[in-house]
Design an enzyme around this catalytic site. Structure first.
Site, PDB file in Angstrom:
ATOM      1  CG  HIS A  72      -2.135  -0.858   1.044  1.00 59.46           C
ATOM      2  ND1 HIS A  72      -3.312  -0.659   1.723  1.00 59.46           N
ATOM      3  CD2 HIS A  72      -2.353  -1.918   0.231  1.00 59.46           C
ATOM      4  CE1 HIS A  72      -4.197  -1.566   1.349  1.00 59.46           C
ATOM      5  NE2 HIS A  72      -3.638  -2.356   0.451  1.00 59.46           N
ATOM      6  CE1 TYR A 201      -5.213   3.869   8.767  1.00 58.53           C
ATOM      7  CE2 TYR A 201      -5.750   3.699  11.096  1.00 58.53           C
ATOM      8  CZ  TYR A 201      -4.985   3.308  10.020  1.00 58.53           C
ATOM      9  OH  TYR A 201      -3.993   2.373  10.180  1.00 58.53           O
ATOM     10  N   PRO A 293      -4.265   0.635  18.727  1.00 60.98           N
ATOM     11  CG  PRO A 293      -6.147  -0.584  18.106  1.00 60.98           C
ATOM     12  CD  PRO A 293      -5.527   0.112  19.267  1.00 60.98           C
ATOM     13  CE  LYS A 297       3.935   3.553  13.281  1.00 59.83           C
ATOM     14  NZ  LYS A 297       3.835   2.896  11.994  1.00 59.83           N
ATOM     15  CE1 TYR A 385      -1.187   3.939   9.346  1.00 62.13           C
ATOM     16  CE2 TYR A 385      -0.125   3.119   7.355  1.00 62.13           C
ATOM     17  CZ  TYR A 385      -1.145   3.047   8.297  1.00 62.13           C
ATOM     18  OH  TYR A 385      -2.092   2.059   8.195  1.00 62.13           O
TER      19      TYR A 385
HETATM   20  C1  PHB Z   1      -5.959  -4.306  10.888  1.00 66.83           C
HETATM   21  O1  PHB Z   1      -6.017  -4.589   9.693  1.00 66.83           O
HETATM   22  O2  PHB Z   1      -6.301  -5.124  11.757  1.00 66.83           O
HETATM   23  C2  PHB Z   1      -5.491  -2.963  11.298  1.00 66.83           C
HETATM   24  C3  PHB Z   1      -5.017  -2.093  10.335  1.00 66.83           C
HETATM   25  C4  PHB Z   1      -4.588  -0.836  10.686  1.00 66.83           C
HETATM   26  C5  PHB Z   1      -4.643  -0.440  12.001  1.00 66.83           C
HETATM   27  C6  PHB Z   1      -5.103  -1.310  12.982  1.00 66.83           C
HETATM   28  C7  PHB Z   1      -5.537  -2.582  12.617  1.00 66.83           C
HETATM   29  O3  PHB Z   1      -4.239   0.805  12.332  1.00 66.83           O
END
Ligand code: PHB
Ligand code: APR
Length: 394
Positions: A72, A201, A293, A297, A385
């Site tokens: 990505h 997000y 989460p 990280k 990130y």
């Molecule tokens: C996930 O795919 O479980 C996931 C992806 C990004 C995040 C947290 C969890 O920031």
């Protein structure tokens, strides 16, 4: 029994450290409380920073990730209905992340360890580290009703947040830093195509939402829910309806729903213990720190701890650089705290906090506006990130 490095815990930290050490000719034994199936049954995060991707390749376990993982080059922020693209690739001079589930990383590491013939003792009970401050260091445990002792030079505590390693350090030798957030993430896994080719997000007045994926046919979605909530309150229908409300209209229209194959609530917490070592015992990954989460990280920090400990042990065994051992914690913590800050910041910017007053809310909105409206701000988000660099051990 005798080995050079005793590793407690066969999660990603323990397995990755074990593989790197084994490849370098450093003998190690992993002692794990659960069965392999139980370990693989835990659904966890799925975004790997470039540093972790390279470390997995270095460990010789990158083949399936390189075949099946999704590279990505950016992600999407959806801010109260408006979409902002964070172009990781351009903003970081060509860096990307790899979407590949922790379960798959663990599966690949388990297979590699089996193939290498390195020893893992699963379903070990009552694991206890001893003699961390002496020259006689060992781990005791129980297996099939029998008591065992594993003598070793060093112990790696890779046993997660609830493990025994951190708890076996005298409390007055540790300083704990902690923040517990008043909400959790309700996550579901479904065999549906992703709503968008990148992660989304979403900040929304009803609460945060995240659209993630495991593959082109498997999705992982999350909703912010109060800590007191329970999965039984969330039928699949209710989950999909709420997710649609929190996404921008065009994404909500495109969302393909289906039956969930896993559904759970995880609390959000920031936690760091200092120092990350006690004599010959080294804490690695979740045993030493937890991040919420939101910045993806957790797993990546575990990988950078593993890299640090591995490179130190390599120099200890090959060059007799015993002086490096005492540097482990300070090297790890520099990177840990930066990731803690970023994870806290992403969480603070994107979630709904019921105790915020109108002033607090405007400050958060303007902080986000500033960051996304400025090239420097977007770069700051992007470089955090994709992952800050690993320190070289010299
Ligand atoms: C996930 O795919 O479980 C996931 C992806 C990004 C995040 C947290 C969890 O920031
Ligand atoms: N004895 C032996 N093994 C133990 C004990 C114990 N007393 N306590 C826990 N374990 C095992 C657990 O069963 C688990 O398999 O230690 C392992 C720890 O694994 P994780 O919790 O996955 O931790 P870690 O390997 O550090 O993985 C990094 O970062 O944010 C997270 O999702 C991410 O889980 C990932 C973690």
């Amino acid at each position: 029994m005798k080995t050079q490095v005793a590793i407690i815990g066969a999660g990603p930290s323990g397995l990755l450290l074990g593989q790197l050490l084994h490849n370098a000719g450093i003998d190690n034994v992993i002692i794990e409380r659960q069965s392999p199936d139980y370990v693989l049954g835990r659904i966890r995060a799925g975004v790997l920073e470039q540093g972790m991707v390279e470390l997995l390749r270095q460990a010789g376990v990158g083949q399936r990730m390189d075949r099946e993982g999704l590279v990505h080059g950016g992600f999407e922020l959806a801010l109260d209905g408006r979409q902002v693209h964070i172009d990781l690739n351009t903003l970081t001079g060509g860096k990307t992340v790899m979407v590949y589930g922790q379960t798959e990383v663990t599966r690949d590491l388990m297979a590699a360890r089996r193939e290498a013939g390195a020893q893992t003792i699963y379903q070990a009970g009552d694991v206890v580290p001893h003699g961390m401050k002496s020259a006689e260091t060992f781990v005791t445990f129980e297996k099939d009703g029998q008591a065992w002792r594993l003598d070793c030079d060093y112990i790696a505590g890779c046993d997660g947040f609830h493990g025994v390693a951190r708890q076996s350090i005298p409390a007055d030798c540790l300083k704990v830093f902690e923040r517990v957030y008043p909400f959790g993430w309700l996550g579901i896994l479904a065999d549906t195509p992703p709503v968008h080719e990148e992660l989304v997000y979403a900040r929304h007045e009803r609460g945060f939402a995240l659209c993630s994926m495991r593959s082109a046919t498997r999705t992982r979605y999350y909703l912010q829910v109060p800590t007191s909530d329970h999965v039984d309150n969330w039928s699949d229908q209710r989950f999909w309806d709420e997710l649609k409300l929190r996404l921008p209209q065009d994404l909500a229209n495109k969302l393909i729903t289906g039956p969930s194959i896993e559904k759970s609530i995880a609390p959000l917490r920031s936690f760091v213990v200092e120092p990350m070592q006690y004599g010959r015992l080294f804490l690695v990954g979740d045993a030493a720190h937890i991040v919420p989460p939101t910045g993806a990280k957790g797993l990546n920090l575990a990988a950078s701890d593993v890299s640090t400990l591995f490179n130190i042990l390599l120099k200890v065994y090959r060059e007799d650089r015993l002086d490096l051992l005492e540097k482990y914690s300070e090297i790890c913590l520099r990177r840990v705290w930066k990731a803690e800050r970023f994870s806290w910041w992403m969480t603070s910017m994107l979630h709904r906090f019921d105790d915020q007053d109108a002033f607090d809310q405007r400050i958060v909105e303007s902080e986000l506006e500033y960051f996304i409206g400025s090239e420097a701000g977007r770069k700051t988000i992007a470089e955090n990130y994709v992952g800050l660099p690993y320190e070289t051990i010299e």
